[in-house]
Design an enzyme around this catalytic site. Structure first.
Site, PDB file in Angstrom:
ATOM      1  N   ASP A 106     -12.742  22.435   4.415  1.00  0.00           N
ATOM      2  CA  ASP A 106     -12.537  21.006   4.602  1.00  0.00           C
ATOM      3  C   ASP A 106     -13.823  20.319   5.079  1.00  0.00           C
ATOM      4  O   ASP A 106     -14.573  20.878   5.876  1.00  0.00           O
ATOM      5  CB  ASP A 106     -11.426  20.829   5.660  1.00  0.00           C
ATOM      6  CG  ASP A 106     -10.988  19.397   5.822  1.00  0.00           C
ATOM      7  OD1 ASP A 106     -10.556  18.806   4.821  1.00  0.00           O
ATOM      8  OD2 ASP A 106     -11.084  18.859   6.945  1.00  0.00           O
TER       9      ASP A 106
ATOM     10  N   GLU B 243     -14.815  21.312  -0.022  1.00  0.00           N
ATOM     11  CA  GLU B 243     -14.693  19.875  -0.246  1.00  0.00           C
ATOM     12  C   GLU B 243     -16.006  19.227   0.170  1.00  0.00           C
ATOM     13  O   GLU B 243     -16.269  19.066   1.359  1.00  0.00           O
ATOM     14  CB  GLU B 243     -13.544  19.308   0.595  1.00  0.00           C
ATOM     15  CG  GLU B 243     -13.400  17.811   0.466  1.00  0.00           C
ATOM     16  CD  GLU B 243     -12.671  17.156   1.641  1.00  0.00           C
ATOM     17  OE1 GLU B 243     -12.050  16.111   1.423  1.00  0.00           O
ATOM     18  OE2 GLU B 243     -12.743  17.669   2.786  1.00  0.00           O
TER      19      GLU B 243
END
Ligand SMILES: [Ca+2]
Ligand SMILES: [Ca+2]
Length: 510
Positions: free
Chosen positions: A208, A245
């Site tokens: 993330d 990401e």
């Protein structure tokens, strides 16, 4: 010493993102959970899925769990560690890899590290986070930030009453950013990675907020951080998969691939959405080929993780205004382009939803029953209801459903070597004078595939260029496509056509 990320022996060819809270409820509390996912592994396996990415499953005060308070435990709403181990072993039996969402950029303010750190400047956990006196923040000119695709926060410094310093939280005040200048924190990270990869045995991490590890004014340190992260992964479990990401333009994404197997291709996601809305190409094939060159410069074995949308974007069904033919075209684009596609749960039944976030994360619709015990009901759906969406049970029996379209395309991708190639993306543009048509070849030494999409709402008559005339056999078409008297392919509105060469006669046949 620099270590390149090692690839797993088998790279999953089609992946599926599960927003855990909304997928399937096993115990009647209305909240999606791990046992619910386990009960649906046969469904996913039958759909052709080879990997699931679970949104965070660690204890956390939020509904989405992107703010962990304990990296070693399972959120009680979602189940227990025993449930997770069972999910993992059942997934393995079906050759489905499991990637966990790992949030290393920040924790919850309720994480014991932050609880300690907020006790004062002398606390040993203080430098696990970023703290500065307000005057220094002003002096450095970092009190405000420009919003980005992944954060609307303008004022990232937050105060605690009575504390002379403020702490940095890029996304919001409940998510304080971790500071990896702390050697003690780096040791904690190593323990976390080792626990999940080695002790529990997951197959990989979805990482993330990878571009935000260091704040903007020190962002050059980000890449060093990922080199460090990769070293740990290679030490603990070479072949564990890392997909990050990095929500940014391709040129900013590319350097991250030096230390990670894969990055999500946000530029492509938005380009696909735009061309579907506009009904016009914007040279996406040329741009893709150019982006591969940028990625390859940093990692010759890079994996392009592609998606239509994920849990942070408006659902593709709503992007194309609930037009089912466009949803099918979107699937044809995603599942015929190179890379490792990630299907966002519910996309395969045409679920809808636009932001705010909870509405792009609505309960999956399994059956026609309003009181379906498998359906989660932690929130009232606004977009994807039995009035707007045919649930899975209905779509399964309809050969023309979006679900069966996805299922066919996934099977086709997996059974066609040219379509399932992931490393060294095999993509060649076929020039088209018509900007409402996209045509490309997935090259292959023996079985190349020519793919043509009609982005417009008019029927198109395609005259293949001379060099492509030997692609004569339909491998797949949606809807049905025919050749007219002049040898042109008649491609209906929003249709896709996949052609292969007619088999060459071998010398012994002559
Ligand atoms: Ca539940
Ligand atoms: Ca950060």
């Amino acid at each position: 010493m620099l270590m390149r990320p090692v690839l797993p022996k088998f790279i999953p060819r089609v992946c599926y993102e599960i927003f855990v809270r909304s997928f399937c409820d096993s115990n009647g509390d209305g909240i999606g959970d791990l046992n619910g996912i386990t009960s649906r592994l046969d469904y996913l396996s039958d759909l052709g899925i080879e990997c699931i990415w679970l949104t965070p499953i660690h204890p956390s005060p939020s509904y989405h769990k992107y703010d962990p308070v304990d990296y070693y435990a399972i959120e009680p709403e979602f189940g227990t560690m025993a449930d997770f181990k069972r999910l993992l072993s059942e997934a393995r039996k079906r050759n489905i890899a499991v990637y966990l969402d790992l949030i290393v950029n920040h924790t919850s303010t309720y994480h014991p590290w932050f609880v300690e750190a907020s006790k004062g400047k002398d606390n040993p956990y203080r430098n696990f986070y970023w703290w500065l006196p307000p005057a220094k923040i002003e002096e450095l000119g970092i009190a405000e930030r420009q919003t980005s695709d992944d954060s609307d926060e303008v004022y990232p410094w937050h105060e605690i009453p009575g504390d002379p310093e403020k702490y940095y939280g890029l996304f919001w005040k409940g998510m304080p950013d971790l500071n990896y200048d702390s050697e003690a924190l780096k040791k904690e990270l190593e323990k976390i990675i080792t626990f999940w990869l080695s002790e529990i045995g997951i197959d990989g991490f979805r990482l993330d907020a990878a571009r935000h590890i260091y704040p903007l004014w020190e962002s050059e340190k980000n890449l060093n951080f990922w080199a460090y992260f990769n070293q740990i992964v290679q030490k603990v479990k070479p072949g564990a998969y890392t997909v990050a990401e990095v929500w940014a333009s391709t040129y900013e994404v590319a350097p991250y691939l030096e230390n990670l197997n894969a990055t999500f291709h946000f530029d492509l996601s938005f380009a696909l959405q735009r061309i579907l809305i506009q009904g016009k190409d914007e040279n996406i094939i040329q741009q893709l080929i150019a982006s591969y060159q940028q990625f390859e410069a940093f990692n010759p074995e890079f994996v392009d993780a592609i998606m239509l949308t994920n849990h942070d974007q408006d659902r593709i069904g709503s992007v194309v205004s609930n037009n089912h033919e466009k949803m099918k075209l979107a699937a044809c684009l995603l599942l015929t382009l190179p890379g490792q596609p990630y299907i966002y749960y519910g996309e395969e039944i045409g679920m809808l939803g636009t932001k705010p976030d909870p509405y792009i994360r609505e309960p999956f619709l399994w059956s026609k029953r309003e009181d379906d015990p498998d359906k989660t009901n932690w929130q009232q759906a606004e977009f994807s209801t039995l009035k707007t969406i045919q649930p899975l049970s209905v779509q399964r029996t309809d050969p023309d459903s979006i679900y069966n379209h996805y299922k066919k395309l996934i099977a086709l991708r997996k059974s066609t070597p040219a379509l399932s190639q992931i490393i060294s993306p095999n993509l060649e543009e076929v020039e088209s004078l018509d900007d409402e048509i996209i045509a490309y070849v997935r090259t292959h030494p023996t079985e190349p595939v020519l793919i043509i999409h009609n982005l417009s709402v008019d029927t198109k008559f395609i005259d293949l260029p001379e060099s492509k005339k030997d692609f004569k056999k339909v491998l797949f078409s949606s809807p049905a496509t025919t050749v007219d008297a002049e040898g042109k392919w008649e491609l209906p509105a929003l249709g896709s056509l996949l052609l292969v060469k007619t088999p060459q006669k071998s010398p012994t046949d002559i």
